[in-house]
Design an enzyme around this catalytic site. Structure first.
Site, short mmCIF file in Angstrom:
data_model
loop_
_atom_site.label_atom_id
_atom_site.label_comp_id
_atom_site.label_asym_id
_atom_site.label_seq_id
_atom_site.Cartn_x
_atom_site.Cartn_y
_atom_site.Cartn_z
N GLU A 194 -18.77 -34.68 23.83
CA GLU A 194 -19.46 -33.39 23.76
C GLU A 194 -18.48 -32.24 23.99
OE1 GLU A 194 -23.83 -34.87 25.45
OE2 GLU A 194 -22.24 -34.26 26.83
N ASP A 260 -27.52 -39.51 33.76
CA ASP A 260 -28.54 -38.97 34.67
C ASP A 260 -28.16 -39.25 36.12
OD1 ASP A 260 -29.99 -38.22 32.46
OD2 ASP A 260 -31.34 -39.93 32.51
#
Length: 480
Positions: A194, A260
């Site tokens: 990313e 997460d």
């Protein structure tokens, strides 16, 4: 270290989804198409997306609440029930779109296919959600945004500004190719892929650092954390040296939800007063726990505490080469640790050695021991020495709790090794003057220190050998 993540209030905001797992045995290929036939034997439903982040925080003992957009449907009811079961308070906004579902088909712990059920979130719904949530962020110590690019955080800039106005920290797990919407956040955590999508490819850590600092400046961030899979994590802060944290070796069964876990652990630790570097260390361990499980999973406070305890147990390392040890030294120094160097024969290890090494270790954070090779010991001590061969001497030294790294050297002095490794502190025992210590010039040139420590009286390998020889001679005389 007793961990406590319960003091601060954390709000998770983001895209919520329902993860469903159908699993069973696979024993044949379908006659209709070249695909395996799964005989479903188990059906499990779990929380996904931002709900999994909240669940990770709850498992860590954090005081957490969740805000999200869900559908007024059966899947939304299931999401609410699962969160209620975990005693997680919710701030739900009900949109016209159905609750996002992801159905995974598994066999023998391997995922065969995933089916997604979702529809785009209306812009007006996202705006209304942001307006409502912006009014409550002031009630929390930290807001953690979990962006899965499903639309709930379309108006995230409005919520970030609300956090900044209220003096509330904002951590973001980003998604997509537009990062301007994250401007002004406390920290964003892209993975390496990313990051490259936004900042461009890089060839080495120097170029990575340059691109990271440019992104920080353009987005007015306080911190940028790039997770790099097997290469660990890299934390960047304006006008500070980057902090690189190596990953821990771990059997990987499923990486679902590992991101997460990382952002949840970092948020929980930082909100509760731990340093950001400590938070990264905790997150690194927690991620290792989660990837060893199948499916969307969490790391409990008990698991993290246990793994942390095990990681803090001493495991001294005998470096196979000076090149590898150089990398370890540089990594430690990048993390702000002070590296101490000492050397010796350490033929028969005795309590005098242990006391000296313990004192040497107190001069910094990491202790290197350079050990004379068997040939050099022989030249120094005579043809009958060493009593204990090199490999055994190094293994014994590495087992001491005060010792971090052990490496052999065969030269007359360890000067070349010292100049190559560039330790922060050079330690020697005995009646020397600092300028008489081999390698002192290299240490001083790098701004380091040279320390002289006293040997403990009454302890000497030579004296031990002489006493053993005397004892053997006396026993032989008695037999005669």
């Amino acid at each position: 270290m007793k961990l406590d993540f319960s003091k601060a209030k954390i709000l998770v905001i983001g895209d919520v989804m329902l993860d469903q797992y159908w699993s069973g045995s696979t024993q044949r290929i379908s006659p209709e198409a070249p695909v395996p036939v799964v005989k479903v034997q188990d059906d499990e439903t779990r929380l996904g997306g931002a709900a999994n982040v909240a669940l990770n925080l709850k498992a860590l003992g954090a005081n957490v609440e969740l805000a999200a957009v869900i559908g007024d449907d059966e899947a939304g009811i299931l999401v609410k029930q699962l969160l209620d079961k975990q005693n997680i308070m919710t701030h739900f906004h009900f949109g016209e779109q159905p609750t996002i579902r992801k159905l995974r088909i598994l066999s023998r712990h391997q995922q065969l296919i995933r089916m997604d059920f979702e529809e785009p979130l209306l812009a007006k719904t996202a705006e209304s959600f942001a307006d409502n949530i912006s009014n409550i962020v002031k009630n929390f110590d930290l807001v953690l945004f979990s962006d899965y690019a499903k639309g709930s955080l379309t108006a995230i800039q409005k919520m970030i500004q609300a956090c900044n106005s209220a003096g509330v920290q904002s951590f973001i797990d980003p998604k997509g190719d537009c990062y301007q919407k994250y401007s002004g956040a406390t920290l964003i955590k892209p993975n390496q892929s990313e990051f490259c999508q936004i900042a461009g490819q890089f060839q080495d850590t120097a170029e990575l650092t340059t691109k990271a600092q440019e992104l920080i400046q353009s987005l007015q961030l306080k911190h940028l954390l790039v997770t790099r899979s097997e290469e660990g994590m890299a934390l960047f802060t304006p006008e500070q040296e980057p902090y690189f944290l190596a990953t821990q070796a771990q059997d990987v069964y499923d990486v679902t939800g590992a991101g997460d876990t990382v952002i949840a652990t970092i948020g929980a630790a930082y909100a509760n007063g731990y340093s950001l570097k400590d938070a990264l260390h905790f997150a690194n361990i927690a991620a290792g726990i989660v990837v060893a499980k199948v499916g969307t999973a969490t790391a409990s406070l008990a698991e993290l505490s246990d793994k942390l305890h095990l990681s803090q147990r001493h495991q001294g390392y005998v470096a196979p080469s000076k090149q590898e040890l150089k990398e370890l030294v540089q990594q430690a120094q990048q993390q702000g640790k002070k590296v101490v160097f000492t050397n010796g024969c350490f033929d028969i290890l005795h309590s005098g050695h242990v006391r000296y090494l313990d004192e040497a270790a107190k001069q910094g954070d990491k202790l290197i021991i350079a050990v004379n090779s068997d040939e050099s010991v022989q030249q120094l001590k005579g043809p009958t020495r060493p009593i204990v061969p090199l490999q055994s001497r190094m293994e014994l030294l590495a087992s001491l709790s005060c010792v971090d790294w052990v490496i052999p050297f065969s030269e007359e002095t360890p000067r070349d090794l010292i100049c190559y490794l560039e330790p922060n502190v050079l330690v020697k025992g005995g009646d020397y003057q600092p300028h008489e210590i081999a390698g002192c010039d290299c240490v001083w040139d790098k701004g380091g220190k040279v320390e002289i420590l006293s040997f403990w009286d009454g302890f000497s390998t030579t004296q031990i050998v002489e006493r053993i020889q005397t004892s053997i001679a006396e026993e032989q005389n008695d037999e005669n």
